[in-house]
Design a protein around this motif. Structure first.
Motif, PDB file in Angstrom:
ATOM      1  N   PHE A 187       0.827  -1.206   0.000  1.00 15.58           N
ATOM      2  CA  PHE A 187       0.000   0.000   0.000  1.00 15.58           C
ATOM      3  C   PHE A 187       0.862   1.256   0.000  1.00 15.58           C
ATOM      4  O   PHE A 187       0.494   2.286  -0.596  1.00 15.58           O
ATOM      5  CB  PHE A 187      -0.933   0.010   1.207  1.00 15.58           C
ATOM      6  N   ALA A 188       2.024   1.207   0.681  1.00 18.09           N
ATOM      7  CA  ALA A 188       2.923   2.363   0.676  1.00 18.09           C
ATOM      8  C   ALA A 188       3.432   2.629  -0.741  1.00 18.09           C
ATOM      9  O   ALA A 188       3.495   3.782  -1.201  1.00 18.09           O
ATOM     10  CB  ALA A 188       4.088   2.117   1.645  1.00 18.09           C
ATOM     11  N   GLU A 216       0.726   4.107  -2.815  1.00 14.56           N
ATOM     12  CA  GLU A 216       0.479   5.504  -2.466  1.00 14.56           C
ATOM     13  C   GLU A 216       1.464   6.420  -3.177  1.00 14.56           C
ATOM     14  O   GLU A 216       1.094   7.478  -3.707  1.00 14.56           O
ATOM     15  CB  GLU A 216       0.578   5.676  -0.950  1.00 14.56           C
ATOM     16  N   LYS A 231       0.440   9.263  -5.987  1.00 17.04           N
ATOM     17  CA  LYS A 231       0.777  10.683  -5.912  1.00 17.04           C
ATOM     18  C   LYS A 231       1.465  11.145  -7.188  1.00 17.04           C
ATOM     19  O   LYS A 231       1.149  12.212  -7.736  1.00 17.04           O
ATOM     20  CB  LYS A 231       1.663  10.946  -4.701  1.00 17.04           C
TER      21      LYS A 231
END
Length: 563
Positions: free
Chosen positions: A420-421, A424, A428
């Motif tokens: 998930f990091a 993310e 972005k």
């Protein structure tokens, strides 16, 4: 005194010695000339005319359209006529010439005939005895038709494998033909006689400019109708037209019509012309009919014959059923006689039942004793020590499984957190790139809108200027063509009491009320009925010579142009 007839008389045989000199000027009365004219029998006159015509013309080539041809006579000879826009000539082809002709005559065909000109004394008419016949005017069309036929055949449009079977009894029949000809009436009459069906007629032109496009559009239109729509979709199509020349039937040889027939998903019957007329849609259609009436016969069966056949099948079915029932009844009776009695069939099962009933108590006791021994052995093996050992093993397996599950959950949670990091970070970056792309796109579209707005403004100004110039020109033209511009040059328009314009003085009676229209207004007037006659000047008996006065030259005043 008897009137004399002065005529130029050529040499006439058997008139006498005084008339032997040719090309002599004779002075004789008209009655005597008629009496001295030679006498001919009808046969002699017909023979003389026959020799004159045959010697003067001999072999000729005549171009015309065949008319009145109904096939060869029972004797083998052919009789018909050749015609054009202004005249007609009788023609005959003898049996031996007709047999060796490669091109046979056909009704309505334009041909070039080669033969001898002669007369037929039996009806006092001249005719041509044709020895050779060749098509005229359709040679190019026939060559084009053959070339187009080879091309479409190479594409597989004429293959029998792609043709559909006609429905046995269609509910709706679509007809593509002219609504004013006799073809549609023949089709409807024959359908009414055989088996009445619902008929949808798509009216088209069957010859001339634009007829091929209308025929192709009608075929595609019928295929485009939806199933179950307001207008029912036909189960069968008939493309029909009466007979005619190759030029008249050429619309059915056009490639657009042939391809429309090939693409039709509805079975189609081609009924163009008579039996001897061949068009390209005859090769691509699912079925070809020699005439439109024959197409109607192919489309539906005869209703009365179906009724007779249905009654015959019903009678045969009832007879077969009755025979089958009788046969099965006889078989049942024979089987019933062959079957044994019920007591004989139940004797052995009854004996087996009695033996099983007698052995049932002993079997129940033995079964109970076996189950008791098995339960006793199982209870001997189930002690407290064994149960405690099994509980200890179960607790150990449960503890190990819990530790493994905890470790797996932590590992899975850590992997999901790392994933998930990463997502993310990518999200972005994608949002920044997308925002930058959208800003650039908005800037380009804003520039494009500004350019289009400027072009629209310039175009609007240009169109407005053109329209203003056109309106100004039209106003000038209207002013030039108006009769008021004529009135402005000093003319007046005279009308009667009803306001109708007058064009001649003869149409104005004495005392008539008139309305004179000038450029600046109207004036009422009354016609003067007194018109004194103009007195002619009397010449004096003796007049002294007077000096000639100079002639006054009156220049005509031009009326001017209305334009």
């Amino acid at each position: 005194m008897q009137a004399l007839d002065w005529r130029w008389r050529p040499k006439i045989p058997n008139l006498g010695a005084s008339l032997k000199s040719p090309n002599r000027l004779f002075l004789m009365p008209a009655a005597e000339a008629l009496i001295n004219a030679p006498e001919f029998t009808v046969t002699e006159l017909s023979s003389a005319l026959k020799r004159t015509v045959e010697d003067a013309y001999g072999h000729v080539r005549v171009r015309g359209e065949i008319t009145g041809f109904r096939g060869a006579h029972s004797s083998g000879h052919c009789y018909f006529a050749l015609k054009d826009d202004g005249a007609k000539i009788e023609a005959v082809i003898w049996k031996f010439a007709h047999a060796r002709m490669r091109f046979k005559p056909q009704e309505g065909l334009e041909v070039i005939a080669t033969g001898k000109l002669t007369t037929y004394p039996g009806s006092s008419k001249y005719q041509i005895v044709i020895e050779a016949l060749e098509p005229a005017g359709i040679g190019a069309l026939m060559a084009l038709m053959e070339e187009r036929k080879k091309k479409l055949a190479a594409e597989g449009l004429f293959d029998e494998a792609r043709k559909q079977l006609l429905p046995w009894l269609p509910e709706v029949i679509g007809v593509v033909t002219s609504p004013t000809g006799a073809v549609i009436r023949d089709i409807l009459h024959r359908l009414e006689d055989r088996f009445p069906r619902r008929v949808l007629v798509w009216p088209v032109k069957v010859q001339g400019d634009g007829s091929a496009e209308q025929i192709a559009a009608a075929i595609r239109g019928f295929n485009a109708l939806p199933q179950g729509g307001r207008i029912p979709r036909p189960d069968l199509l008939i493309v029909a037209r009466g007979g005619g020349s190759l030029e008249d039937l050429w619309s059915f040889n056009e490639e657009i019509v042939v391809r429309a027939v090939a693409q039709s998903m509805i079975p189609l019957i081609s009924a163009v012309g008579h039996e001897t007329d061949i068009t390209l849609i005859d090769f691509v259609a699912d079925k070809r009919a020699p005439t439109p009436t024959a197409a109607a016969e192919m489309a539906v069966p005869v209703r009365s014959e179906l009724f007779v056949e249905l009654e015959s099948l019903a009678r045969r079915t009832m007879t077969c059923w009755q025979r089958g029932q009788e046969f099965r009844r006889n078989e049942l009776r024979a089987a019933a006689r062959a079957l044994p009695a019920a007591t004989e069939l139940l004797a052995i099962p009854r004996q087996r039942l009695d033996r099983a009933a007698s052995s049932l108590p002993r079997g129940l006791k033995a079964n109970t004793h076996a189950h008791f021994r098995r339960f006793a052995g199982a209870s001997a093996r189930l002690t407290v020590r064994v149960l405690r050992g099994q509980l200890t093993q179960a607790k150990h397996r449960l503890t190990v499984s819990g530790e493994r599950m905890t470790h797996s959950a932590r590992t899975l949670l850590r992997n999901r957190r790392d994933r998930f990091a990463g997502l993310e970070v990518r999200l972005k970056a994608s949002k920044l790139a997308n925002a930058q792309a959208q800003r650039q796109r908005i800037a380009r579209e804003r520039e494009r809108v500004a350019r289009l707005a400027e072009r629209a403004r310039r175009a609007l100004v240009t169109v407005t200027q053109r329209l203003q110039a056109r309106v100004a020109h039209s106003g000038q033209l209207l002013g030039a063509l108006s009769y008021r511009s004529v009135l402005a040059r000093g003319f007046a328009l005279v009308r009667d009491e009803q306001g109708h314009p007058l064009h001649a003085a003869a149409s104005i009676g004495p005392g008539a009320r008139l309305d004179l229209e000038f450029s600046d207004g109207r004036v009422a007037a009354t016609a003067d009925g007194d018109r004194p006659a103009v007195a002619r000047p009397v010449k004096p008996a003796v007049s002294e010579p007077k000096p000639a006065a100079p002639k006054r030259v009156i220049k005509p005043v031009g009326q001017g142009s209305l334009f």
